[in-house]
Design an enzyme around this catalytic site. Sequence first.
Site, PDB file in Angstrom:
ATOM      1  N   CYS A  91       4.563  -7.521  -1.078  1.00  0.00           N
ATOM      2  CA  CYS A  91       3.871  -6.514  -0.277  1.00  0.00           C
ATOM      3  C   CYS A  91       2.955  -7.254   0.691  1.00  0.00           C
ATOM      4  CB  CYS A  91       3.050  -5.618  -1.202  1.00  0.00           C
ATOM      5  SG  CYS A  91       2.001  -4.444  -0.322  1.00  0.00           S
ATOM      6  N   CYS A 205       6.544  -5.530   6.649  1.00  0.00           N
ATOM      7  CA  CYS A 205       6.363  -4.654   5.486  1.00  0.00           C
ATOM      8  C   CYS A 205       7.682  -4.696   4.731  1.00  0.00           C
ATOM      9  CB  CYS A 205       6.048  -3.231   5.941  1.00  0.00           C
ATOM     10  SG  CYS A 205       6.122  -2.008   4.602  1.00  0.00           S
TER      11      CYS A 205
HETATM   12  N1  DGL Z   1       5.649  -2.630   1.133  1.00  0.00           N
HETATM   13  C1  DGL Z   1       4.315  -2.800   1.547  1.00  0.00           C
HETATM   14  C2  DGL Z   1       4.141  -3.961   2.520  1.00  0.00           C
HETATM   15  O1  DGL Z   1       4.921  -4.897   2.528  1.00  0.00           O
HETATM   16  C3  DGL Z   1       3.428  -1.671   1.926  1.00  0.00           C
HETATM   17  C4  DGL Z   1       3.731  -0.239   1.974  1.00  0.00           C
HETATM   18  C5  DGL Z   1       2.476   0.595   1.818  1.00  0.00           C
HETATM   19  O2  DGL Z   1       2.085   0.749   0.666  1.00  0.00           O
HETATM   20  O3  DGL Z   1       1.894   1.028   2.808  1.00  0.00           O
HETATM   21  O4  DGL Z   1       3.218  -3.996   3.270  1.00  0.00           O
END
Ligand code: DGL
Length: 278
Positions: A91, A205
Site C-alpha cells: 500500500c 496505488c
Molecule cells: N492500495 C492503497 C495504495 O496503494 C490505497 C487505497 C486506499 O486505501 O485509499 O495506496
Amino acid sequence: MMTAQPSPSQVGLALPPGRPPRCLVFDSGVGGLSVLREIQALLPDVDITYAADDAGFPYGAWMERKLVDHVMDLMGQLIATHRPDLVVIACNTASTLVLPALRQRFDTPFVGTVPAIKTAASTTRSRVVAVLATPGTVKRDYTRALIDTYASHLDIALIGAQSLATLAEAYMRGEPISDQAVKAEIRPCFRDIRGRKTDTIVLGCTHYPFLTDTFKRLAPWSVTWIDPAPAIARRVAALLGRDERAPAMPQRPGRAVFTTGTIPPALMPTLAKFSLAA
Ligand code: DGL
C-alpha cells in the site's frame, strides 16, 4: 529521507529451517493482491497471509497522524497473531507514511511499496510523467522527496484520484464500474506541454493495476503504465535468499484476513484465484 527498502541489517534473513517462509502482505483493501500475485509467481512455496484493513478503507483520505497510529496498532496485532518472517506493506498510502515507525518498533523486516518515480525517470522520453495515486500519497513528503531525488528534471504531475481505489474494489467484486468515472480520474494525467506529451504514468496505488486494461481503453493516447509490483516481488525473493525463479510447483494455499471480520461473498472467487482461503 526515509528509505523504501529494508536497511542492510535486514538483508539476508536468517530463516528457521524445516518450514516455509511466512510472509504477511498488507493493504487497506484488495489492492495489495496486485503485489501478492507477483510474489506468488516468483515464490509459490511461501506461506502467505493476506491482511486487508477493510474496516479502515480507504486510507487515501485519513489524517496522517491518525493513520500512523492506526497502522502501528494493527500491525502489532497482525505480527503477534501470524508471526511472519517478513511483512510487505502493499500500500503506497501507508508505506509513504508509516514505514520508518514500523521499522523502528518491530524487529520483523518490512518491504514497502512506493511510487516508482525512479523507474519512470529512466523510461520517459518526453520527460512528461504523471503519478496517479491516492490523495494521501500525492501529499506525502516522501513522494516529494522521491521527485526531488530522481525526477527534478521532469515535468511531473501528481494526480490524487478521489475514487479510483473504491472503483477498483467494486471491480474486484465483479460489479460494473462507470467508464465516465474512470476517465475523469485519469484525464489530468494526460498533458501536452508544447508538443511534449505525457508518455509514462506511475501507478502509485496498488489497486490501480487491476484497472490497467480499462485505463488503456479509455486513455486519449498510448503511454507506459508503471506497476512496481514485479520489483517488490524481486526484493522479497532476494530477502528470502531466492534469487533464482522457483521450479514450477503448485501454489501453496494461503489465507486472507479482513479487519471487519467478514469477507464479502462476492470477493471469494477472486481470493480463490489467489489461493487464499478465509
Ligand atoms: N492500495 C492503497 C495504495 O496503494 C490505497 C487505497 C486506499 O486505501 O485509499 O495506496
